[in-house]
Scaffold this motif. Structure first.
Motif, PDB file in Angstrom:
ATOM      1  N   THR A  78       2.356   1.764  -3.458  1.00 52.80           N
ATOM      2  CA  THR A  78       1.337   2.213  -4.409  1.00 52.80           C
ATOM      3  C   THR A  78       1.082   3.710  -4.239  1.00 52.80           C
ATOM      4  O   THR A  78       0.984   4.454  -5.231  1.00 52.80           O
ATOM      5  CB  THR A  78       0.024   1.421  -4.207  1.00 52.80           C
ATOM      6  N   ARG A  79       0.966   4.146  -2.979  1.00 50.19           N
ATOM      7  CA  ARG A  79       0.753   5.568  -2.720  1.00 50.19           C
ATOM      8  C   ARG A  79       1.923   6.405  -3.228  1.00 50.19           C
ATOM      9  O   ARG A  79       1.734   7.433  -3.886  1.00 50.19           O
ATOM     10  CB  ARG A  79       0.557   5.787  -1.216  1.00 50.19           C
ATOM     11  N   ARG A  97     -10.927   1.308  -1.287  1.00 50.47           N
ATOM     12  CA  ARG A  97      -9.718   1.097  -0.477  1.00 50.47           C
ATOM     13  C   ARG A  97      -8.500   1.735  -1.137  1.00 50.47           C
ATOM     14  O   ARG A  97      -7.649   2.320  -0.472  1.00 50.47           O
ATOM     15  CB  ARG A  97      -9.471  -0.404  -0.292  1.00 50.47           C
ATOM     16  N   LEU A  98      -8.416   1.620  -2.458  1.00 49.02           N
ATOM     17  CA  LEU A  98      -7.291   2.208  -3.201  1.00 49.02           C
ATOM     18  C   LEU A  98      -7.309   3.732  -3.064  1.00 49.02           C
ATOM     19  O   LEU A  98      -6.254   4.354  -2.877  1.00 49.02           O
ATOM     20  CB  LEU A  98      -7.378   1.790  -4.672  1.00 49.02           C
ATOM     21  N   THR A 152       0.828  -1.213   0.000  1.00 54.17           N
ATOM     22  CA  THR A 152       0.000   0.000   0.000  1.00 54.17           C
ATOM     23  C   THR A 152       0.858   1.258   0.000  1.00 54.17           C
ATOM     24  O   THR A 152       0.591   2.216  -0.747  1.00 54.17           O
ATOM     25  CB  THR A 152      -0.941  -0.008   1.219  1.00 54.17           C
ATOM     26  N   ASP A 178      -5.208  -1.945  -8.967  1.00 51.52           N
ATOM     27  CA  ASP A 178      -5.017  -2.726  -7.743  1.00 51.52           C
ATOM     28  C   ASP A 178      -5.872  -3.998  -7.781  1.00 51.52           C
ATOM     29  O   ASP A 178      -6.793  -4.111  -8.588  1.00 51.52           O
ATOM     30  CB  ASP A 178      -5.402  -1.868  -6.530  1.00 51.52           C
ATOM     31  N   ALA A 232      -6.140   4.654   0.395  1.00 47.51           N
ATOM     32  CA  ALA A 232      -4.707   4.404   0.590  1.00 47.51           C
ATOM     33  C   ALA A 232      -3.843   5.466  -0.078  1.00 47.51           C
ATOM     34  O   ALA A 232      -2.759   5.796   0.410  1.00 47.51           O
ATOM     35  CB  ALA A 232      -4.345   3.023   0.046  1.00 47.51           C
ATOM     36  N   THR A 233      -4.314   6.002  -1.211  1.00 42.80           N
ATOM     37  CA  THR A 233      -3.481   6.931  -1.983  1.00 42.80           C
ATOM     38  C   THR A 233      -3.882   8.387  -1.808  1.00 42.80           C
ATOM     39  O   THR A 233      -3.116   9.290  -2.164  1.00 42.80           O
ATOM     40  CB  THR A 233      -3.557   6.589  -3.481  1.00 42.80           C
TER      41      THR A 233
END
Length: 727
Positions: free
Chosen positions: A360-361, A386-387, A357, A428, A390-391
Motif C-alpha cells: 500500500t505504501r 493507521r493508513l 502495508t 483501506d 503506514a504510508t
C-alpha cells in the motif's frame, strides 16, 4: 425534586433556543401559580411567544440554570389575552405580519382578531397597509400553523413524539392528519426514525384490521428492513413471507402473497429470479436493487477508461521507490504494486504478515511519483490514522473525504454532480465498507480516477448491507492480488501464525501462560465466572508485570457479546472499578462515567466530527455546565450530559467495534455463552487486532464451535453474478 408528572399551563414569553429539525425547545413561560417566569425544556415542536401551552412533565434543578420544567407532553392552545395575541402575531410565526402590522390588527379588532382570521379574513383588508397579496400570504401561513398544531395534537394522542411533526408536515403538507388517518403505515416508508411498531400501534388504535393490506405490506417491508440491517440486500420470498407471518400474528399465506404483489405494483420491491444461486424469487427493496446494479455500472465505468502509462516507465518508478525505501519487494509484492498502479480498479487482499502495508505504501508513493493526485481513505478514524502512519501521507475517513452534509441530496457534498479532484484513491479496511457508503464513494469519483481497494477478506463483513470486498473478489472479473506468502519475520510471530491457522479452521498453538518471549498464549478454562476473573487479573496485574504494558492505554479486551459474565457490560463495570475507581463521575442509568475513563463513540455524530468506533478518554467534567470533555486522539470534544447515550465505556468492546483498529495487546474470552455469535471470521478478526500480544481465554469446546462456523458470513447479495455478467 418531585419526579411525579405534573401539569402546568402558561403563556410563552420568549424562546431561548429552538431546533427546527427535532422540535427541541427551551422557552420561558408565565404559568399560573408560579412566581416569575418558568423555564421549560423539551420537545414541543414549533411554538411562538404569546401562545398558551398546557405542559405535562417534572421539575428539575439544573446546577447552572436553576429550576426547570422538563416537558413530556405539550398541547398548544391559541392565546386568549390581547397582550398574548399581540405577542403571538408579532413573533413572526405568521408570514406577512410583523410588529407594526400586529399593532394595527390589535387596534382594529382587539382580542377577536384570531376569530376574524378564521371566519371573516376579508375584513383584514380594511387595515391600513394590508393588501390582497399580503392577505393571501397571511392566510396560507395561518392555515399552516393551524395544521401543524392539529398534527401535533393528533400525534400525541397516538403516542408519537412531537419531534416528528415537522418532518411529517414537510412531507404531507396541510393534509398530514388526513393522510395519516387514511394510512398511518406510510410513516414507515416516508419518515426516517418512525418504525413499523410505532406506525402499527397507531393504525390498530385507528381501527385498521390486523389483516389489512396496508399492515401486511408494511410488515413485509419491516422484515426486509430487518434483513438489510443483518447485511442482506435481498431475501428469498418463502422465508420472507414466513417471517412476516410470524411478525404479524400468523396471517394467511395467501393474504401475504397479495401484499407482496401490491408492493411489486407500487414499485417498493423488486422480485427477481436468480438461477445462478438457485433462488427462484429473490425479494429486494427497490433501493437495494438499484444500488447493487449501480455499483456494477460505476465499477465498469471506471474500469473501461484506459490508463495511459507505459509499463517500462511504471517499472522504473516502482524500482526507484524500492531504492529510496531500501527494501526489496518479492515477485508477488512487485506484481501487486504494478497491478495496483496500472489498473483502474484493483483489489489487494491478504492476511497478517503478507506485506499488505508495504505494498500500500509503495503504491501510494509510486502513483504520486507519476504526478497523480493521490488520496487515502478508510471507513473509520482509527483505520485512517493507521493508513496515514503506514504510508507517511495524510488519510481521512470516507465520510470526511466526501464531506458529509445532511442538507445535500444523498448526504455528501461530493457526489454525482460534484466530483472529487483525485486521480487515484486508495481505500483501506474495505472489509468494513458496506454497499451504501461504497456507492456514495463511487458516485464522487471522476471516470479518470483509479481506485485501489485494500482489505482482509477473511475478517468480519461490514455492519451495513452487502459484502462488497468478498463479492468483488469472488466474481473473479476485477484485477486483484491475494497475498499468500508470509514473510520470514512475520513467521516468528505466533499472532500471525495462529491467525492463519484459525483462518484454516485449525486450533491455535502457543504458550499456556504469560512469558515475556511469547506474543500469543491460550488459557483454557470452562467456567465463565473463572474466565471473568482471569481476564481481570491479566489486564490489571499480569500484563503490566510481565510485559510492562499500561492497562489503561495498551490493553484492549475484545468479546463477542454485550451480555453475560464476559460480555462488555459486566467487564466494563468490573474493569472500571479496578482501573479507575475514583474521581469526578456522572451516572446515566446503570452506567457511570469518570474522568480518566476510556470511552467509545457508538454512532456517527457529524456535528461533533466524531464517528462510530472512535476511541477517547474523559479528561474533565463540569458539573455546573453539565458537560464532559473527551480527548479523541489529541482533539478535545465537549459532550452535554444529554449526549452520553452516544458513549460506552471501552475497557472491553465488541469484536465488531474493534474492526479497523489495532492495539498493542488484546485479551479475548471465548465461552459457550456466546455460541450464537461464535464464528471463524469473528475469532480471526479479534486476534488480528493485536500488534504485540494476544491472549485468548476460554473453553476449547466454544473455540471449536467458532472455528467450524464459517457460513455465518454468507449474505444474500447478487453482486458476484452481476459483475460477471457486466465484465
Amino acid at each position: 425534586m418531585n419526579t411525579t408528572p405534573q401539569t402546568i399551563k402558561g403563556e410563552v414569553q420568549s424562546i431561548v433556543f429552538s431546533n427546527a429539525e427535532n422540535g427541541f425547545l427551551i422557552a420561558r413561560i408565565r404559568a399560573k401559580g408560579e412566581p416569575g417566569q418558568v423555564v421549560v425544556v423539551g420537545s414541543m415542536g414549533q411554538v411562538s411567544p404569546g401562545e398558551m401551552l398546557e405542559l405535562t412533565g417534572t421539575w428539575k434543578e439544573h446546577p447552572k440554570f436553576g429550576r426547570q420544567f422538563q416537558v413530556q407532553t405539550c398541547v398548544q392552545v391559541l392565546p386568549a389575552t390581547v397582550n398574548g395575541i399581540k405577542r403571538y402575531l408579532a413573533s413572526g410565526c405568521i408570514k406577512g405580519i410583523g410588529e407594526t402590522m400586529a399593532d394595527r390588527l390589535i387596534t382594529a379588532f382587539g382580542a377577536k382578531v384570531l376569530d376574524i382570521l378564521d371566519e371573516e379574513p376579508q375584513r383584514l383588508l380594511k387595515v391600513p397597509g394590508l393588501g390582497k397579496k399580503t392577505l393571501v400570504k397571511i392566510l396560507e401561513s395561518w392555515e399552516k400553523q393551524r395544521e401543524i398544531r392539529a398534527l401535533m395534537l393528533f400525534l400525541q394522542s397516538y403516542g408519537i413524539a412531537p419531534t416528528f411533526a415537522g418532518k411529517i408536515f414537510k412531507k404531507y403538507g396541510i393534509q398530514a392528519v388526513e393522510r395519516l388517518k387514511q394510512d398511518p403505515y406510510q410513516l414507515v416508508y416516508d419518515i426516517r426514525g418512525v418504525g413499523f411498531t410505532t406506525a402499527d400501534a397507531m393504525a390498530l388504535k385507528l381501527g385498521f384490521a390486523p389483516d389489512s393490506p396496508q399492515r401486511i405490506q408494511a410488515g413485509i417491508m419491516y422484515v426486509l428492513f430487518q434483513q438489510g440491517e443483518r447485511g442482506n440486500l435481498f431475501y428469498p420470498q418463502d422465508a420472507l413471507l414466513e417471517k412476516t407471518a410470524h411478525a404479524l400474528g400468523d396471517l394467511d399465506v395467501g393474504l401475504l402473497q397479495e401484499g407482496l404483489n401490491g408492493l411489486v405494483e407500487s414499485k417498493r420491491v423488486v422480485v427477481e429470479n436468480l438461477p445462478e444461486q438457485g433462488i427462484h424469487d429473490a425479494v429486494y427493496p427497490v433501493f437495494f436493487y438499484k444500488m447493487e446494479r449501480e455499483i456494477v455500472s460505476r465499477l465498469q465505468g471506471l474500469a473501461s477508461h484506459a490508463v495511459h502509462v507505459k509499463d517500462e516507465k511504471l517499472l522504473a518508478v516502482v524500482e526507484e521507490q524500492e531504492n529510496k525505501a531500501n527494501i526489496a519487494l518479492s515477485s508477488e509484492q512487485k506484481d501487486a504494486v504494478l497491478g495496483a498502479c496500472k489498473n483502474k480498479v484493483y483489489i489487494l487482499t491478504g492476511g497478517p504478515g503478507t506485506g499488505k502495508t508495504t505494498i500500500t505504501r509503495m503504491v501510494a508513493w509510486s502513483l504520486h511519483s507519476l504526478g497523480l493526485e493521490v488520496k487515502l481513505a478508510a471507513p473509520t478514524g482509527r483505520a485512517a490514522k493507521r493508513l496515514a502512519e503506514a504510508t507517511g501521507r495524510s488519510a481521512s475517513t470516507i465520510h470526511r473525504l466526501l464531506k458529509y452534509d445532511p442538507v445535500s441530496e444523498g448526504g455528501f457534498c461530493f457526489n454525482e454532480d460534484k466530483k472529487l479532484k483525485v486521480d487515484a484513491l486508495i481505500v483501506d479496511e474495505v472489509s468494513m465498507l458496506d454497499c451504501v457508503l461504497a456507492l456514495n464513494l463511487l458516485r464522487a469519483l471522476p471516470l479518470t480516477c483509479r481506485i485501489i481497494l485494500v482489505g482482509d477478506v477473511n475478517q468480519l463483513p461490514p455492519v451495513g448491507p452487502g459484502n462488497l470486498l468478498r463479492d468483488c473478489l469472488e466474481s473473479g472479473v476485477l484485477p486483484h492480488m491475494r497475498l499468500t506468502q508470509i514473510f520470514r519475520q512475520a513467521q516468528e510471530s505466533m499472532i500471525v501464525v495462529n491467525a492463519h491457522r484459525i483462518n484454516q479452521g485449525q486450533f491455535p498453538e502457543g504458550a499456556t501462560k504469560p512469558v515475556p518471549q511469547a506474543d500469543f498464549f491460550w488459557v483454557e478454562n470452562e467456567n465463565p465466572q473463572r474466565i471473568q476473573q482471569l481476564v481481570l487479573k491479566m489486564v490489571c496485574d499480569r500484563m503490566p508485570e510481565v510485559y510492562g504494558l499500561d492497562p489503561m492505554r495498551d490493553v484492549q479486551v475484545l468479546t463477542p457479546m454485550h451480555k453475560g459474565d464476559v460480555g462488555t457490560i459486566q467487564l466494563n463495570a468490573l474493569l472500571q472499578e479496578r482501573l479507575n475507581p475514583h474521581g469526578d463521575e456522572v451516572k446515566r442509568g446503570q452506567r457511570i462515567f469518570r474522568v480518566g475513563d476510556r470511552v467509545l463513540q457508538m454512532r456517527n455524530n457529524y456535528d461533533k466530527d466524531v464517528f462510530n468506533g472512535d476511541l477517547g478518554w474523559i479528561v474533565s467534567l463540569d458539573r455546573e455546565a453539565e458537560t464532559l470533555e473527551i480527548d479523541f486522539e489529541g482533539r478535545e470534544v465537549s459532550y452535554d450530559f444529554e449526549d452520553l447515550e452516544e458513549l460506552s465505556l471501552a475497557y472491553a468492546i465488541s469484536v465488531h467495534k474493534s474492526q479497523g483498529s489495532e492495539y498493542p495487546a488484546i485479551i479475548m474470552p471465548v465461552v459457550t455463552q456466546h455460541y450464537m455469535l461464535l464464528q471463524r471470521n469473528l475469532i480471526y478478526t479479534g486476534l488480528t487486532r493485536a500488534r504485540k500480544l494476544a491472549v485468548m481465554i476460554g473453553s476449547r469446546r466454544a473455540l471449536s464451535i467458532g472455528l467450524k462456523n464459517k457460513e455465518s458470513s454468507k449474505r444474500f447479495t447478487h453482486l458476484i453474478y452481476r459483475l460477471r455478467e457486466a465484465f
